[in-house]
Design a protein around this motif. Structure first.
Motif, mmCIF file in Angstrom:
data_model
loop_
_atom_site.group_PDB
_atom_site.id
_atom_site.type_symbol
_atom_site.label_atom_id
_atom_site.label_comp_id
_atom_site.label_asym_id
_atom_site.label_seq_id
_atom_site.Cartn_x
_atom_site.Cartn_y
_atom_site.Cartn_z
ATOM 1 N N MET A 1 0.828 -1.181 0.000
ATOM 2 C CA MET A 1 0.000 0.000 0.000
ATOM 3 C C MET A 1 0.873 1.245 0.000
ATOM 4 S SD MET A 1 -2.974 -0.852 2.680
ATOM 5 C CE MET A 1 -4.044 -2.216 2.403
ATOM 6 N N GLU A 2 0.433 2.235 -0.737
ATOM 7 C CA GLU A 2 1.198 3.477 -0.818
ATOM 8 C C GLU A 2 0.794 4.443 0.281
ATOM 9 O OE1 GLU A 2 1.671 5.542 -4.435
ATOM 10 O OE2 GLU A 2 1.676 3.715 -5.632
ATOM 11 N N ASN A 3 1.764 5.198 0.764
ATOM 12 C CA ASN A 3 1.469 6.235 1.734
ATOM 13 C C ASN A 3 0.602 7.294 1.070
ATOM 14 O OD1 ASN A 3 3.067 4.907 3.611
ATOM 15 N ND2 ASN A 3 4.879 6.083 3.097
ATOM 16 N N LYS A 4 -0.201 7.984 1.873
ATOM 17 C CA LYS A 4 -1.130 8.986 1.352
ATOM 18 C C LYS A 4 -1.002 10.269 2.159
ATOM 19 C CE LYS A 4 -3.876 5.875 -0.982
ATOM 20 N NZ LYS A 4 -2.874 4.888 -1.196
ATOM 21 N N ARG A 5 -1.527 11.356 1.587
ATOM 22 C CA ARG A 5 -1.676 12.618 2.300
ATOM 23 C C ARG A 5 -3.106 13.083 2.083
ATOM 24 N NH1 ARG A 5 2.421 17.121 1.169
ATOM 25 N NH2 ARG A 5 1.256 17.172 -0.753
ATOM 26 N N ILE A 6 -3.726 13.545 3.161
ATOM 27 C CA ILE A 6 -5.076 14.089 3.059
ATOM 28 C C ILE A 6 -5.153 15.364 3.887
ATOM 29 C CG2 ILE A 6 -6.199 11.859 2.639
ATOM 30 C CD1 ILE A 6 -7.163 11.984 5.568
ATOM 31 N N ALA A 7 -6.019 16.265 3.468
ATOM 32 C CA ALA A 7 -6.258 17.488 4.239
ATOM 33 C C ALA A 7 -7.548 17.306 5.019
ATOM 34 C CB ALA A 7 -6.351 18.690 3.312
ATOM 35 N N ILE A 8 -7.480 17.623 6.299
ATOM 36 C CA ILE A 8 -8.663 17.571 7.158
ATOM 37 C C ILE A 8 -8.779 18.940 7.811
ATOM 38 C CG2 ILE A 8 -9.834 16.417 9.060
ATOM 39 C CD1 ILE A 8 -7.951 14.013 8.625
ATOM 40 N N ASN A 9 -9.833 19.657 7.473
ATOM 41 C CA ASN A 9 -10.075 20.998 8.019
ATOM 42 C C ASN A 9 -8.850 21.896 7.831
ATOM 43 O OD1 ASN A 9 -11.629 22.996 9.215
ATOM 44 N ND2 ASN A 9 -11.022 22.446 11.294
ATOM 45 N N GLY A 10 -8.257 21.818 6.653
ATOM 46 C CA GLY A 10 -7.113 22.651 6.319
ATOM 47 C C GLY A 10 -5.776 22.165 6.860
ATOM 48 N N GLN A 11 -5.761 21.050 7.577
ATOM 49 C CA GLN A 11 -4.525 20.485 8.109
ATOM 50 C C GLN A 11 -4.097 19.305 7.243
ATOM 51 O OE1 GLN A 11 -5.307 19.254 12.133
ATOM 52 N NE2 GLN A 11 -6.031 21.265 12.756
ATOM 53 N N MET A 12 -2.815 19.264 6.877
ATOM 54 C CA MET A 12 -2.314 18.153 6.074
ATOM 55 C C MET A 12 -1.932 16.997 6.985
ATOM 56 S SD MET A 12 -1.960 17.021 3.083
ATOM 57 C CE MET A 12 -2.245 18.521 2.175
ATOM 58 N N TRP A 13 -2.558 15.850 6.760
ATOM 59 C CA TRP A 13 -2.297 14.629 7.525
ATOM 60 C C TRP A 13 -1.658 13.597 6.604
ATOM 61 C CZ3 TRP A 13 -3.459 13.191 12.647
ATOM 62 C CH2 TRP A 13 -4.030 14.213 13.419
ATOM 63 N N HIS A 14 -0.817 12.763 7.166
ATOM 64 C CA HIS A 14 -0.139 11.705 6.426
ATOM 65 C C HIS A 14 -0.660 10.349 6.897
ATOM 66 C CE1 HIS A 14 2.828 14.576 4.907
ATOM 67 N NE2 HIS A 14 2.687 15.135 6.101
ATOM 68 N N ILE A 15 -0.809 9.435 5.959
ATOM 69 C CA ILE A 15 -1.129 8.048 6.266
ATOM 70 C C ILE A 15 0.071 7.235 5.807
ATOM 71 C CG2 ILE A 15 -2.686 6.103 5.866
ATOM 72 C CD1 ILE A 15 -4.833 8.247 5.094
ATOM 73 N N LYS A 16 0.739 6.582 6.748
ATOM 74 C CA LYS A 16 1.943 5.823 6.424
ATOM 75 C C LYS A 16 1.738 4.364 6.785
ATOM 76 C CE LYS A 16 5.111 9.658 6.879
ATOM 77 N NZ LYS A 16 6.353 10.155 7.448
ATOM 78 N N TYR A 17 2.016 3.495 5.822
ATOM 79 C CA TYR A 17 1.923 2.054 6.023
ATOM 80 C C TYR A 17 3.315 1.551 6.382
ATOM 81 C CZ TYR A 17 -2.644 2.620 3.965
ATOM 82 O OH TYR A 17 -3.932 3.018 3.722
ATOM 83 N N VAL A 18 3.409 0.887 7.535
ATOM 84 C CA VAL A 18 4.705 0.441 8.039
ATOM 85 C C VAL A 18 4.654 -1.050 8.377
ATOM 86 C CG1 VAL A 18 5.305 2.728 8.942
ATOM 87 C CG2 VAL A 18 4.148 1.086 10.432
ATOM 88 N N SER A 19 5.832 -1.644 8.514
ATOM 89 C CA SER A 19 5.911 -3.065 8.893
ATOM 90 C C SER A 19 5.418 -3.244 10.326
ATOM 91 C CB SER A 19 7.353 -3.554 8.789
ATOM 92 O OG SER A 19 8.138 -2.951 9.815
#
Length: 123
Positions: A1-19
């Motif tokens: 799975m690839e890491n993602k970035r999303i904005a929530i209420n103007g804040q940039m959040w990262h989704i990172k898949y790790v071992s």
């Protein structure tokens, strides 16, 4: 799975898949009691164990933590009653639905900062 970035209420959040081993270190867990996903508010990052069987459910859980934080709901110093929970579910439903659909549909950067959330009260 690839890491993602999303904005929530103007804040940039990262989704990172790790071992699993990296998740154990991040969450400070052991093999017997390990975390499948964790939201680190200070880094605006959601870490997900890439080996779990049901990542969608865990991601929805972690996105809920991030959304609550981004919209100013302190999760650690509040007691929630049924009305609070119902209002949050009503407000967050479209965010979670749209976010999950877009994450599943493409490996694109997703920006939800323009989505407006409103509670709908019955007539």
């Amino acid at each position: 799975m690839e890491n993602k970035r999303i904005a929530i209420n103007g804040q940039m959040w990262h989704i990172k898949y790790v071992s699993r081993q990296e998740m154990l270190k991040i969450a400070k867990d052991d093999e017997e009691h390990y975390t499948q996903g964790i939201t680190i508010y200070s880094k605006q990052t959601i870490y997900m164990d890439e080996s779990i069987a049901n990542p969608k459910r865990v991601l929805i859980h972690e996105l809920t933590h991030a959304w609550l934080d981004a919209y100013g709901h302190n999760q650690h110093n509040k007691e929630w009653d049924n009305e609070d929970v119902c209002e949050i579910v009503a407000a967050i439903y479209w965010f979670l639905k749209d976010t999950m659909l877009k994450i599943e549909a493409a490996d694109l950067e997703v920006d939800f900062s323009s989505i407006e959330f409103k509670s709908v009260k019955p007539d």
